[in-house]
Design an enzyme around this catalytic site. Structure first.
Site, PDB file in Angstrom:
ATOM      1  N   LYS A  53      -7.951  -8.089  -3.564  1.00 24.58           N
ATOM      2  CA  LYS A  53      -8.677  -6.738  -3.566  1.00 24.58           C
ATOM      3  C   LYS A  53      -9.006  -6.302  -4.937  1.00 24.58           C
ATOM      4  O   LYS A  53     -10.028  -6.024  -5.551  1.00 24.58           O
ATOM      5  CB  LYS A  53      -8.087  -5.410  -2.703  1.00 24.58           C
ATOM      6  N   GLN A  97      -3.839  -0.086   2.641  1.00 23.11           N
ATOM      7  CA  GLN A  97      -3.595  -1.185   3.297  1.00 23.11           C
ATOM      8  C   GLN A  97      -2.759  -1.238   4.639  1.00 23.11           C
ATOM      9  O   GLN A  97      -1.555  -0.578   4.590  1.00 23.11           O
ATOM     10  CB  GLN A  97      -2.839  -2.419   2.506  1.00 23.11           C
ATOM     11  N   ASP A 120     -12.746   1.959   4.166  1.00 23.32           N
ATOM     12  CA  ASP A 120     -12.421   1.078   4.987  1.00 23.32           C
ATOM     13  C   ASP A 120     -13.251   1.551   6.487  1.00 23.32           C
ATOM     14  O   ASP A 120     -13.393   0.846   7.150  1.00 23.32           O
ATOM     15  CB  ASP A 120     -11.104   1.218   5.515  1.00 23.32           C
TER      16      ASP A 120
HETATM   17  N1  GUN Z   1      -5.072  -4.835   7.075  1.00 22.52           N
HETATM   18  C1  GUN Z   1      -5.660  -5.906   7.712  1.00 22.52           C
HETATM   19  N2  GUN Z   1      -7.169  -5.656   7.399  1.00 22.52           N
HETATM   20  C2  GUN Z   1      -7.319  -4.421   6.939  1.00 22.52           C
HETATM   21  C3  GUN Z   1      -8.585  -3.786   6.218  1.00 22.52           C
HETATM   22  O1  GUN Z   1      -9.772  -4.114   6.740  1.00 22.52           O
HETATM   23  N3  GUN Z   1      -8.240  -2.779   5.769  1.00 22.52           N
HETATM   24  C4  GUN Z   1      -6.885  -2.235   5.576  1.00 22.52           C
HETATM   25  N4  GUN Z   1      -6.930  -0.995   4.758  1.00 22.52           N
HETATM   26  N5  GUN Z   1      -5.779  -2.798   5.830  1.00 22.52           N
HETATM   27  C5  GUN Z   1      -6.146  -4.031   6.515  1.00 22.52           C
END
Ligand code: GUN
Length: 286
Positions: A53, A97, A120
């Site tokens: 990311k 996350q 998100d």
């Molecule tokens: N963990 C697995 N997929 C995601 C996601 O799309 N966003 C976040 N913040 N954590 C995750």
């Protein structure tokens, strides 16, 4: 006939290039776009996701702020960090996350994020907006899947779509987006009896249950669009999806590989959401 392989890696690169152009145009107006990424603990998979990311931010000229907190962080400490990022006017997007260590409630954390910075799309306000069709910030993975379907030249209108999986992150928002695109949508899940009888109807099949190679060729309609959101390790420790790629590719019309399908799209859509949040917060045109 072998299916068309939907190259998420290539499409994600195109999306990132679009985002980079958009961000540079904002920079020229004196606007910087900033994403705050919070990682609690040292889950190896989460570390890889966060690294990717941050890398995507660099490539799209989005400023990234990375906050690493120890595994023993309390909920109160994490909520304090979120309050600080909510109050920081320079921060456009906040991503915590998941999964979080067991002493922290992810629901409480998601609820604490300013919905306008919730890149998100997990906050109940954004989830509710998606349900009513007034959405701005939509979860990244389902949005990436819609882009892949569109890029394959498939219009969901009037088609039968089956989503296998009912998570708040993928299954439920995925069903909602397909419904908004005028598909007839069925949501199946791990407790659906005779899953094959449901999946065989799908013109568009999205697998997001987290079970290695659950979807086999006999469960797929000839010519279907098959999207694999799974990220599993098989018995040999090899990365694989929820779809048995080798058999299903002989029956499907198009199919996403794992890796290189949905995964890169999720991160590209996160960049899109960050720019969207930045524009929206500043009252700039979308
Ligand atoms: N963990 C697995 N997929 C995601 C996601 O799309 N966003 C976040 N913040 N954590 C995750």
């Amino acid at each position: 006939m072998t299916a068309q392989i939907l190259d998420g890696k290539a499409l994600a690169a195109r999306v990132r290039a679009e985002v980079a152009r958009d961000v540079l145009a904002l920079n020229q107006k004196g606007v910087e776009v900033t994403l705050a990424v919070v990682l609690v603990g040292d889950d190896p998979a989460s570390q890889v996701y966060v690294r990717n990311k941050v890398k995507a931010c660099a490539e799209t000229h989005i400023r990234s702020l990375e906050f690493r907190m120890p595994a023993e962080t309390t909920q109160q400490e994490l909520l304090a960090k979120i309050a600080e990022l909510n109050a920081d006017d320079a921060v456009d997007g906040i991503l915590v996350q998941l999964p979080l260590p067991s002493q922290i409630s992810s629901a409480a954390v998601i609820a604490a994020i300013d919905p306008a910075k919730d890149v998100d799309g997990f906050h109940t306000r954004n989830a509710g907006a998606l349900m009513t069709g007034s959405q701005t910030l939509v979860p990244c993975t389902p949005m990436g899947v819609m882009r892949l379907i569109e890029d394959a030249g498939v219009n969901p209108a009037g088609k039968t779509a089956v989503v296998v999986g009912r998570s708040n992150i993928v299954g439920k928002p995925m069903a909602m987006l397909l419904l908004h695109a005028h598909a007839t949508v069925t949501v199946a899940h791990s407790k659906t009896p005779d899953l094959a009888s449901v999946t065989k109807n799908a013109d568009i099949l999205v697998a997001a249950v987290g079970r290695a190679r659950l979807i086999t060729a006999d469960m797929v309609k000839e010519g279907a669009v098959v999207i694999d959101v799974g990220m599993n390790r098989d018995e040999n420790g090899r990365l694989c999806g929820d779809v048995d790629f080798d058999s299903v590719k002989e029956k499907a019309g198009s199919i996403t590989p794992v890796p290189g399908g949905v995964g890169p799209m999720t991160i590209a859509m996160l960049m899109c959401n960050t720019v969207l949040a930045a524009k929206h917060r500043r009252g700039l045109s979308l």
